[in-house]
Design a protein around this motif. Structure first.
Motif, PDB file in Angstrom:
ATOM      1  N   ASP A  88      41.412 -55.293   5.643  1.00 44.95           N
ATOM      2  CA  ASP A  88      41.174 -54.123   5.184  1.00 44.95           C
ATOM      3  C   ASP A  88      41.331 -53.169   6.307  1.00 44.95           C
ATOM      4  OD1 ASP A  88      40.023 -53.476   2.199  1.00 44.95           O
ATOM      5  OD2 ASP A  88      39.701 -55.543   2.809  1.00 44.95           O
ATOM      6  N   TYR A  89      42.053 -51.867   6.284  1.00 46.00           N
ATOM      7  CA  TYR A  89      41.860 -51.052   7.309  1.00 46.00           C
ATOM      8  C   TYR A  89      40.635 -49.986   6.704  1.00 46.00           C
ATOM      9  CZ  TYR A  89      42.365 -46.858  10.246  1.00 46.00           C
ATOM     10  OH  TYR A  89      42.246 -46.107  11.141  1.00 46.00           O
ATOM     11  N   ILE A  90      39.543 -49.883   7.903  1.00 46.17           N
ATOM     12  CA  ILE A  90      38.584 -49.169   7.744  1.00 46.17           C
ATOM     13  C   ILE A  90      38.562 -48.136   8.966  1.00 46.17           C
ATOM     14  CG2 ILE A  90      36.162 -48.911   7.220  1.00 46.17           C
ATOM     15  CD1 ILE A  90      37.573 -50.482   5.204  1.00 46.17           C
ATOM     16  N   GLU A  96      36.218 -53.473  15.266  1.00 44.95           N
ATOM     17  CA  GLU A  96      35.696 -54.763  14.691  1.00 44.95           C
ATOM     18  C   GLU A  96      36.601 -55.353  14.235  1.00 44.95           C
ATOM     19  OE1 GLU A  96      32.140 -51.767  15.006  1.00 44.95           O
ATOM     20  OE2 GLU A  96      34.427 -51.566  14.590  1.00 44.95           O
ATOM     21  N   ILE A  97      37.707 -54.514  13.483  1.00 45.79           N
ATOM     22  CA  ILE A  97      38.688 -55.285  13.018  1.00 45.79           C
ATOM     23  C   ILE A  97      39.649 -55.880  13.962  1.00 45.79           C
ATOM     24  CG2 ILE A  97      40.868 -54.883  11.624  1.00 45.79           C
ATOM     25  CD1 ILE A  97      39.434 -52.279  10.531  1.00 45.79           C
ATOM     26  N   GLU A  98      39.915 -55.428  14.930  1.00 48.44           N
ATOM     27  CA  GLU A  98      40.699 -56.177  16.079  1.00 48.44           C
ATOM     28  C   GLU A  98      40.223 -57.419  16.639  1.00 48.44           C
ATOM     29  OE1 GLU A  98      43.127 -54.711  19.874  1.00 48.44           O
ATOM     30  OE2 GLU A  98      41.458 -53.774  19.469  1.00 48.44           O
ATOM     31  N   SER A  99      38.679 -57.364  16.596  1.00 47.78           N
ATOM     32  CA  SER A  99      38.030 -58.595  17.006  1.00 47.78           C
ATOM     33  C   SER A  99      38.282 -59.696  15.819  1.00 47.78           C
ATOM     34  CB  SER A  99      36.702 -58.481  17.322  1.00 47.78           C
ATOM     35  OG  SER A  99      36.125 -58.067  15.820  1.00 47.78           O
ATOM     36  N   ILE A 100      38.238 -59.624  14.857  1.00 47.12           N
ATOM     37  CA  ILE A 100      38.334 -60.637  13.865  1.00 47.12           C
ATOM     38  C   ILE A 100      39.889 -61.006  13.874  1.00 47.12           C
ATOM     39  CG2 ILE A 100      38.548 -60.929  11.338  1.00 47.12           C
ATOM     40  CD1 ILE A 100      36.309 -59.049  10.806  1.00 47.12           C
ATOM     41  N   ILE A 101      40.761 -60.172  13.977  1.00 44.11           N
ATOM     42  CA  ILE A 101      42.173 -60.538  14.018  1.00 44.11           C
ATOM     43  C   ILE A 101      42.570 -61.425  15.121  1.00 44.11           C
ATOM     44  CG2 ILE A 101      44.720 -59.627  14.310  1.00 44.11           C
ATOM     45  CD1 ILE A 101      43.681 -57.169  12.359  1.00 44.11           C
ATOM     46  N   ALA A 149      46.530 -47.144   9.589  1.00 44.70           N
ATOM     47  CA  ALA A 149      46.532 -48.339   9.542  1.00 44.70           C
ATOM     48  C   ALA A 149      47.859 -48.883  10.341  1.00 44.70           C
ATOM     49  CB  ALA A 149      46.530 -49.271   8.087  1.00 44.70           C
ATOM     50  N   ALA A 150      49.108 -48.466   9.977  1.00 41.69           N
ATOM     51  CA  ALA A 150      50.281 -48.964  10.346  1.00 41.69           C
ATOM     52  C   ALA A 150      50.326 -48.564  11.999  1.00 41.69           C
ATOM     53  CB  ALA A 150      51.310 -48.190   9.696  1.00 41.69           C
ATOM     54  N   ARG A 151      49.580 -47.626  12.378  1.00 41.80           N
ATOM     55  CA  ARG A 151      49.772 -47.276  13.625  1.00 41.80           C
ATOM     56  C   ARG A 151      48.648 -48.025  14.665  1.00 41.80           C
ATOM     57  NH1 ARG A 151      49.160 -41.720  11.861  1.00 41.80           N
ATOM     58  NH2 ARG A 151      51.285 -40.809  11.500  1.00 41.80           N
ATOM     59  N   THR A 152      47.790 -48.678  14.021  1.00 41.49           N
ATOM     60  CA  THR A 152      46.856 -49.459  14.982  1.00 41.49           C
ATOM     61  C   THR A 152      47.503 -50.620  15.521  1.00 41.49           C
ATOM     62  OG1 THR A 152      46.318 -51.110  12.928  1.00 41.49           O
ATOM     63  CG2 THR A 152      45.019 -49.151  13.287  1.00 41.49           C
ATOM     64  N   GLY A 153      48.720 -51.385  14.971  1.00 41.89           N
ATOM     65  CA  GLY A 153      49.349 -52.258  15.665  1.00 41.89           C
ATOM     66  C   GLY A 153      48.717 -53.898  15.338  1.00 41.89           C
ATOM     67  N   PHE A 154      47.558 -53.748  14.564  1.00 40.25           N
ATOM     68  CA  PHE A 154      46.953 -54.881  13.831  1.00 40.25           C
ATOM     69  C   PHE A 154      47.658 -55.879  13.026  1.00 40.25           C
ATOM     70  CE2 PHE A 154      42.619 -52.338  14.356  1.00 40.25           C
ATOM     71  CZ  PHE A 154      42.881 -52.366  15.736  1.00 40.25           C
ATOM     72  N   TYR A 155      48.476 -55.337  12.252  1.00 37.01           N
ATOM     73  CA  TYR A 155      49.149 -55.848  11.182  1.00 37.01           C
ATOM     74  C   TYR A 155      50.829 -56.248  11.177  1.00 37.01           C
ATOM     75  CZ  TYR A 155      44.697 -53.625   9.495  1.00 37.01           C
ATOM     76  OH  TYR A 155      43.446 -53.175   9.350  1.00 37.01           O
ATOM     77  N   ASP A 156      51.019 -56.998  10.283  1.00 33.95           N
ATOM     78  CA  ASP A 156      52.379 -57.664  10.007  1.00 33.95           C
ATOM     79  C   ASP A 156      53.069 -56.892   9.062  1.00 33.95           C
ATOM     80  OD1 ASP A 156      52.262 -59.736  12.431  1.00 33.95           O
ATOM     81  OD2 ASP A 156      50.890 -60.365  11.021  1.00 33.95           O
ATOM     82  N   PHE A 157      52.660 -56.600   7.997  1.00 32.64           N
ATOM     83  CA  PHE A 157      52.891 -55.795   6.806  1.00 32.64           C
ATOM     84  C   PHE A 157      51.900 -55.168   6.106  1.00 32.64           C
ATOM     85  CE2 PHE A 157      52.790 -60.026   5.014  1.00 32.64           C
ATOM     86  CZ  PHE A 157      52.212 -59.872   3.691  1.00 32.64           C
ATOM     87  N   ILE A 158      52.404 -53.935   5.492  1.00 37.81           N
ATOM     88  CA  ILE A 158      51.172 -53.411   4.508  1.00 37.81           C
ATOM     89  C   ILE A 158      51.299 -53.616   3.187  1.00 37.81           C
ATOM     90  CG2 ILE A 158      50.835 -51.035   3.981  1.00 37.81           C
ATOM     91  CD1 ILE A 158      50.135 -51.119   7.066  1.00 37.81           C
TER      92      ILE A 158
END
Length: 268
Positions: A88-90, A96-101, A149-158
């Motif tokens: 989830d993007y919050i 915190e999201i990045e640390s989990i990933i 969310a897309a700009r964070t660089g955290f994700y592979d697909f939306i």
């Protein structure tokens, strides 16, 4: 090439079935690849105020990953398991999201927006959140979050990029400008999106995203993967035949797969 990259199981609290049940069902269906992709624990909601079954607990996350790794090895001769997370993007919780990933060996991470603040726009128990709101303004807020969310660089697909339509709430203006802006950001960031077939069993009665968005993805060269977003083993790969058929009609002949956060396009 039959794959399903969006699945949930009992740990998330609002699904049923153990991970191994999904694996066995995937083998039965003849899936070439099965993505296990349960929900990230919530970071912005006090667990004391969780509605029942909102998310996996933080304590369960390492156990989830460990079980995925064990099942990947156990069934490696029968099915190719990919270890994923629906993250989830919050807004405001990027650290915190990045640390989990970064903490786990994911094959892929789905970037999904479910929450606008503490309001889960995808939860049927929270439909009161739509009351006294301008629907177009909610769409604006939602698609702004998708772009962020897309700009964070955290994700592979939306994931399910137009899930905002899930319960049939439609603005009084065409939201294409908002949808297009979000897809343009996906394109700029080099991401893929998913064709999530679960919308066919929702009040909107349409896959996520709509055909209009899929056609724009094809025109812009935005890669697609597919997922059932199943929450019960018996729904694994549900409607994915229709999803693949629609992609073929539009012109797609490849789908995106992921391993160790690297994307590979394969014919289907």
């Amino acid at each position: 090439m039959l794959i399903d990259y969006h699945t949930h199981h009992v740990r998330c609290g609002h699904a049923s079935g153990e991970l191994e049940e999904y694996v066995r069902r995937g083998i039965e269906l003849g899936l070439a690849q099965l993505g296990l992709s349960d929900h990230m624990p919530l970071l912005h909601v006090d667990p004391a105020t969780y509605l029942p079954g909102m998310a996996m607990s933080k304590e369960e996350l390492p156990r989830y990953v460990e079980e995925c790794i064990l099942l990947k090895e156990k069934y490696k001769e029968q099915i190719d398991i990919r270890i994923g997370l629906e993250g989830d993007y919050i807004e405001g919780y990027e650290t915190e999201i990045e640390s989990i990933i970064q903490a786990y060996p994911w094959d892929y991470v789905i970037g999904s927006v479910h929450f606008l603040g503490e309001w889960d726009i995808s939860d049927h128990r929270q439909l009161a959140g739509w009351e006294r709101r301008d629907i177009y303004e909610v769409y604006e807020q939602y698609y702004d979050a998708v772009s962020k969310a897309a700009r964070t660089g955290f994700y592979d697909f939306i994931g399910h990029i137009d899930v905002i339509k899930r319960f049939g709430y439609k603005p009084d203006r065409d939201p294409w400008k908002l949808e297009k802006a979000a897809l343009d950001t996906v394109k700029e960031q080099g991401l893929a999106i998913e064709l999530n077939a679960s919308g066919l069993r929702m009040p909107c009665e349409e896959m996520f995203p709509s055909r209009r968005l899929l056609e724009y993805c094809y025109a812009q060269g935005i890669p697609l993967t597919i997922g059932s977003d199943c929450h019960q083993p018996e729904r694994l790969a549900q409607y994915l035949d229709l999803a693949a058929e629609q992609l073929k009609e539009i012109g797609f002949n490849e789908i995106a797969t992921f391993s160790a956060r690297k994307r590979t396009l394969v014919a289907f």
